[in-house]
Each structure stands twice: as structure tokens, then as C-alpha cells.
Motif scaffolding. Structure first.
Motif, PDB file in Angstrom:
ATOM      1  N   GLY A   1      11.546   4.930   4.761  1.00  9.87           N
ATOM      2  CA  GLY A   1      12.061   4.003   5.750  1.00  9.87           C
ATOM      3  C   GLY A   1      11.166   2.791   5.915  1.00  9.87           C
ATOM      4  O   GLY A   1      11.643   1.651   5.997  1.00  9.87           O
ATOM      5  N   ARG A   2       9.866   3.007   5.961  1.00 12.32           N
ATOM      6  CA  ARG A   2       8.918   1.900   6.107  1.00 12.32           C
ATOM      7  C   ARG A   2       8.987   0.952   4.915  1.00 12.32           C
ATOM      8  O   ARG A   2       8.911  -0.271   5.085  1.00 12.32           O
ATOM      9  N   PHE A   3       9.152   1.518   3.708  1.00 14.15           N
ATOM     10  CA  PHE A   3       9.212   0.652   2.529  1.00 14.15           C
ATOM     11  C   PHE A   3      10.465  -0.209   2.538  1.00 14.15           C
ATOM     12  O   PHE A   3      10.422  -1.395   2.177  1.00 14.15           O
ATOM     13  N   GLU A   4      11.586   0.367   2.941  1.00 12.64           N
ATOM     14  CA  GLU A   4      12.828  -0.405   2.988  1.00 12.64           C
ATOM     15  C   GLU A   4      12.696  -1.570   3.968  1.00 12.64           C
ATOM     16  O   GLU A   4      13.156  -2.687   3.696  1.00 12.64           O
TER      17      GLU A   4
ATOM     18  N   PRO B   1       0.816  -1.228   0.000  1.00  8.42           N
ATOM     19  CA  PRO B   1       0.000   0.000   0.000  1.00  8.42           C
ATOM     20  C   PRO B   1       0.847   1.274   0.000  1.00  8.42           C
ATOM     21  O   PRO B   1       0.327   2.358  -0.266  1.00  8.42           O
ATOM     22  N   LEU B   2       2.136   1.140   0.293  1.00  7.92           N
ATOM     23  CA  LEU B   2       3.012   2.310   0.272  1.00  7.92           C
ATOM     24  C   LEU B   2       3.401   2.703  -1.148  1.00  7.92           C
ATOM     25  O   LEU B   2       3.868   3.826  -1.376  1.00  7.92           O
TER      26      LEU B   2
ATOM     27  N   ALA C   1      10.497  -4.171   2.336  1.00  9.69           N
ATOM     28  CA  ALA C   1      11.204  -4.887   1.274  1.00  9.69           C
ATOM     29  C   ALA C   1      12.100  -5.975   1.866  1.00  9.69           C
ATOM     30  O   ALA C   1      12.168  -7.094   1.346  1.00  9.69           O
ATOM     31  N   GLU C   2      12.782  -5.646   2.963  1.00  7.98           N
ATOM     32  CA  GLU C   2      13.636  -6.641   3.610  1.00  7.98           C
ATOM     33  C   GLU C   2      12.802  -7.806   4.132  1.00  7.98           C
ATOM     34  O   GLU C   2      13.207  -8.967   4.053  1.00  7.98           O
ATOM     35  N   ARG C   3      11.617  -7.496   4.658  1.00  6.19           N
ATOM     36  CA  ARG C   3      10.762  -8.546   5.218  1.00  6.19           C
ATOM     37  C   ARG C   3      10.199  -9.446   4.113  1.00  6.19           C
ATOM     38  O   ARG C   3      10.167 -10.674   4.260  1.00  6.19           O
ATOM     39  N   ILE C   4       9.752  -8.849   3.002  1.00  5.60           N
ATOM     40  CA  ILE C   4       9.111  -9.621   1.936  1.00  5.60           C
ATOM     41  C   ILE C   4      10.130 -10.381   1.099  1.00  5.60           C
ATOM     42  O   ILE C   4       9.972 -11.573   0.829  1.00  5.60           O
TER      43      ILE C   4
END
Length: 462
Positions: free
Chosen positions: A256-259, A89-90, A262-265
Motif C-alpha cells: 500500500g505504501r509503495f502504491e 527504500p521500499l 508511486a502515485e506521488r512520484i
């Protein structure tokens, strides 16, 4: 007589001193209020710029990891993983691409007379082709460097279709228009497919100037729907692998939230890649805002500190001049706390009046001053951008003292206007600062006098 009435009579009887104190408070209030309003206005303008531009996050090969363990193969990532990241959603929009060679067949001729084919590593009938999910998000199209002359961009809906964007010189040489067919073959093997020309674009670079990323004649550059083009050279397992991706976030504050997401997914799928943010357009647009915000803050602090020093001297002088008055009142049985309260009430009254007066005209004054200052900063920034010259063709620019990274971002003009608003939060800030300074300036000299006895005050005079 109660201390409230005495405070009113004192202010009226000492009108000259009251006026000087009021002017001092007024200067402090105006400067602090102007600084707060400019800070708020620039913050709003920056936020709007971020929302309008968004934030670009690029997933690219990590050059630092290339060659680790003796491997020199460029990493690839599954398109399915990128699609999962793009579904966040970001993310407002996203695209990914893969580069390969296509063999032009069916009588289509490449543009010659520019970059030598052998120098580009291509054969006489080969042309560089970029498979792309959404061509409108390519940097050259987003910046306006490339212009779509006819047809439509490739989109995610076209992913598995056989569509092409071709450069106008290639189209002109072969008499091609949107809707026509071009046959492409795999660079290895015998697979072929007919691609429909979805659009014709213009690349302003001459044929003699190589395309910087792939060092080929820019007139022969093809952009194809990524799934259709990948089918020509499909891997054994049939999965689509890509080499780079771009994510356009809805809000730059979500970087920051997207990074983290991305690491989690993606996890280990990101090995060999780096997530880099491209906020150059935002920095280019908000540069003048940062400048006037800093200038306003410095001016606010300097005037505020100087005004506070003058205010402290005035109050200190006033308290010492009223030593006899305090001595008499204390001798008559008045409590020290009420004398301090009287002095504080006088200061608070003057401060409140100054804050009220400043609210009447500071907004229009700040709007004019801030707009004028921002206009000059924006003009200087625009002149610097306009004076930038690219390096000579074939040169990195380093030997000429030119940093290619300083190239201005097109369609990202420096912001040259702000909207100054007066709100309750700004008034509350000014009120807190003004009253705090006034009470502090009152407490110190008053305490030094009132710690004495009435006898000491009256007998020792000043």
C-alpha cells in the motif's frame, strides 16, 4: 473468620466440585491457549514467507484505458521515472523492459522449423528482442522456468552496454558461446551494433510452441541490455522509454505504501498504466496456514463457548446449594460484598491453577497437533498443485476448463511446518478470558441470591 480463609476451606471441603470446575477451566484454558499459539505461529510463518518472497508489483499497460479517445497506441513511460521509483527504500530490486525487433546480421541464422516467421510478423532475418534492465527478475527466470546455462544475467550495471542473453538452440545452431559477438541492426534505419553474448539460457518450450506474449519461436528470443538495445532505435530526444516495469519490494506489507509513493512520484506519467500486485506465490505458500488457523479458531470458540456454558451451570448450581450458608453468614452480620468476593476468589483460584497447569503441556500438545494438521493441509495443497496440467499448445485452456491463472508458481512450495511458542502475551490472553468467564459466571447467580434478605433465604430453603 475472614473470607479468604473461608474460600480455602470451601474449596477443600467440596473437593469433587472443585475438581470438576478445575477440569472445565483446564479444557477452556488449553483450547484458548492452543488457538492463540497457533494464530501467533501462523502469523510468524506468514510474515517470514512474505519477507522471503517479497512482493512483486508490476507496472503494465492498463487494458481498460487502451483505445480511450480513439488511440490504440500502447503507452510508454520514461525510464528515468521508473528509476526514481526503483530508488525508493521500499524497493529491494526492480527492472523494466521494452520490446522491439532486431535484425540479425553477420551470418547468424535463426532457428527454423518451429513457429512460422510470417505468422510472427518477422522477416527471415529478424528476431524478437526484449531490452531488459535486470534479466534475473524476469518471471520465467525467477520461477525457475528458464535456466541460465552459462554466463551471467544482465544487471543494472550493464544498462548501457551491448550485451545479450540467447537461447541454447540459437547458440547451438550458430556455434556461439559466451563472449562471442552478434551484430544486430535496427528494424528501421541502418543503425547496427555488435552485442556480446553475456549468457546462454534454456527455454523448455519446443520451437513449435509460440512464445505466449509475442507469439514467436521461443528459440529465437533475445534479451538485451536495455540501454544498448534502445540505442539502435533511439527516439529523437534520446530519452529511453519503456513499456513495463517490475518492482520487488523488501516486504509484502509495504504494498500500500509503495502504491501511494508511486502515485506521488510519477503522477500523470502513470496514465495508461496500472499497478498490479502479484502475491500469488505468497498465497500459494500460506494457503495451508490460513486453513489451520481458521480450524483452530473455530475449535477454540466452540470449545470455549461450550466450556463457558458448563462452567456457568456449575457455578449457578454451587451458589444455589449454598443458599443456607449465605443466609447464616448474612444473619451473623457478614457483608454481601465479602460473600461475593469469597465466591469470586474461589473461582479465580481454580482458574489460575488451571491456567498454570495448561501452560505446562499445551505448547508441546499444540506443536504436535498443529504440525499434524498443517502436514495434511500442505500435502493436499501440494497434490492439487502437482495435478495441474497446462492447456494444450496454442489453446487458452478455457474450452478445456483450465484457467491459466491457476498455474502453480514454481519454487513456492506450501509451508508445511510451524514453530509454536508459549509467551507472556498468550498467557495474558488466556488469563483474561478465563478470569473474565469465571467472574461473569459467578456474578450473575450470586447477585440473584444475595439480593434477598437473610430471613427469606433461610425460611424459603432452596
Amino acid at each position: 473468620m475472614n473470607f479468604v480463609k473461608r474460600a480455602g476451606l470451601s474449596l477443600w471441603s467440596r473437593r469433587g466440585r472443585t475438581l470438576i470446575t478445575l477440569c472445565t477451566f483446564l479444557v477452556i484454558s488449553v483450547m484458548v491457549l492452543a488457538g492463540v499459539m497457533i494464530k501467533d505461529a501462523t502469523a510468524r510463518a506468514k510474515h517470514e514467507a512474505k519477507r522471503s518472497v517479497g512482493a512483486e508489483v508490476n507496472l503494465e499497460m492498463d487494458l481498460k484505458s487502451l483505445g480511450a479517445g480513439g488511440a490504440l497506441v500502447a503507452p510508454q513511460i520514461s525510464a528515468a521515472v521508473v528509476d526514481e521509483l526503483g530508488a525508493s527504500p521500499l524497493v529491494q530490486k526492480y527492472t523494466y523492459s521494452m520490446f522491439d525487433r532486431g535484425v540479425v546480421k553477420g551470418g547468424t541464422e535463426l532457428v527454423t522449423g518451429g513457429v512460422d516467421a510470417a505468422a510472427s510478423g518477422m522477416g527471415p532475418d529478424g528476431t524478437p528482442t526484449v531490452g531488459v534492465l535486470d534479466s534475473a527478475l524476469l518471471p520465467d527466470f525467477r520461477s525457475g522456468n528458464f535456466e541460465l546455462l552459462s554466463g551471467a544475467h544482465l544487471t543494472a550495471a550493464d544498462k548501457d552496454k551491448h550485451l545479450l542473453l540467447i537461447e541454447e538452440r540459437l547458440a547451438r545452431k550458430n556455434g556461439l558461446k559466451t563472449g562471442d559477438k552478434i551484430t544486430l541492426g535496427a528494424h528501421e534505419g541502418k543503425a547496427t551494433a555488435d552485442f556480446t553474448v553475456a549468457g546462454i539460457y534454456r527455454d523448455p518450450r519446443p520451437s513449435s510452441e509460440p512464445e505466449p506474449e509475442h507469439f514467436v519461436n521461443p528459440a529465437n528470443m533475445l534479451y538485451a541490455s536495455v540501454g544498448g538495445f534502445a540505442g539502435l532505435n533511439a527516439p529523437a530526444d534520446g530519452s529511453l522509454q519503456v513499456r513495463k516495469a517490475t518492482f520487488l519490494l523488501s516486504d509484502a506489507d509495504d504494498l500500500g505504501r509503495f502504491e501511494e509513493e508511486a502515485e506521488r512520484i510519477a503522477g500523470s506519467a502513470l496514465d495508461g498504466f496500472a499497478l498490479t500486485t502479484n502475491d500469488k506465490a505468497i498465497r500459494q505458500m500460506t494457503g495451508p496456514l490460513n486453513s489451520i488457523s481458521s480450524t483452530a479458531a473455530v475449535a477454540m470458540w466452540l470449545i470455549g463457548i461450550a466450556g463457558a456454558a458448563v462452567l456457568a451451570l456449575l457455578v449457578n448450581l454451587a451458589v444455589k446449594q449454598r443458599r443456607k450458608e449465605y443466609g447464616v453468614l448474612l444473619a451473623m452480620g457478614e457483608k454481601k460484598g465479602k460473600l461475593i468476593a469469597q465466591q469470586a476468589l474461589e473461582i479465580v483460584t481454580v482458574a489460575a491453577l488451571a491456567i498454570g497447569l495448561s501452560s505446562l503441556f499445551t505448547q508441546s500438545l499444540t506443536q504436535s497437533a498443529g504440525q499434524s494438521l498443517l502436514g495434511r493441509e500442505a500435502a493436499a495443497a501440494r497434490h492439487k498443485l502437482d495435478s495441474w496440467q497446462p492447456p494444450a499448445p496454442g489453446s487458452t485452456g478455457i474450452d478445456q476448463g483450465i484457467d491459466p491463472d491457476d498455474k502453480p508458481v514454481e519454487n513456492a512450495d506450501p509451508i508445511d511446518s510451524i514453530d509454536v511458542r508459549l509467551d507472556l502475551a498468550a498467557l495474558a490472553t488466556v488469563g483474561g478470558v478465563g478470569l473474565g468467564l469465571g467472574l461473569l459466571a459467578t456474578a450473575v447467580p450470586a447477585a440473584s441470591v444475595l439480593r434477598l434478605t437473610p430471613r427469606t433465604i433461610l425460611t424459603k430453603g432452596k
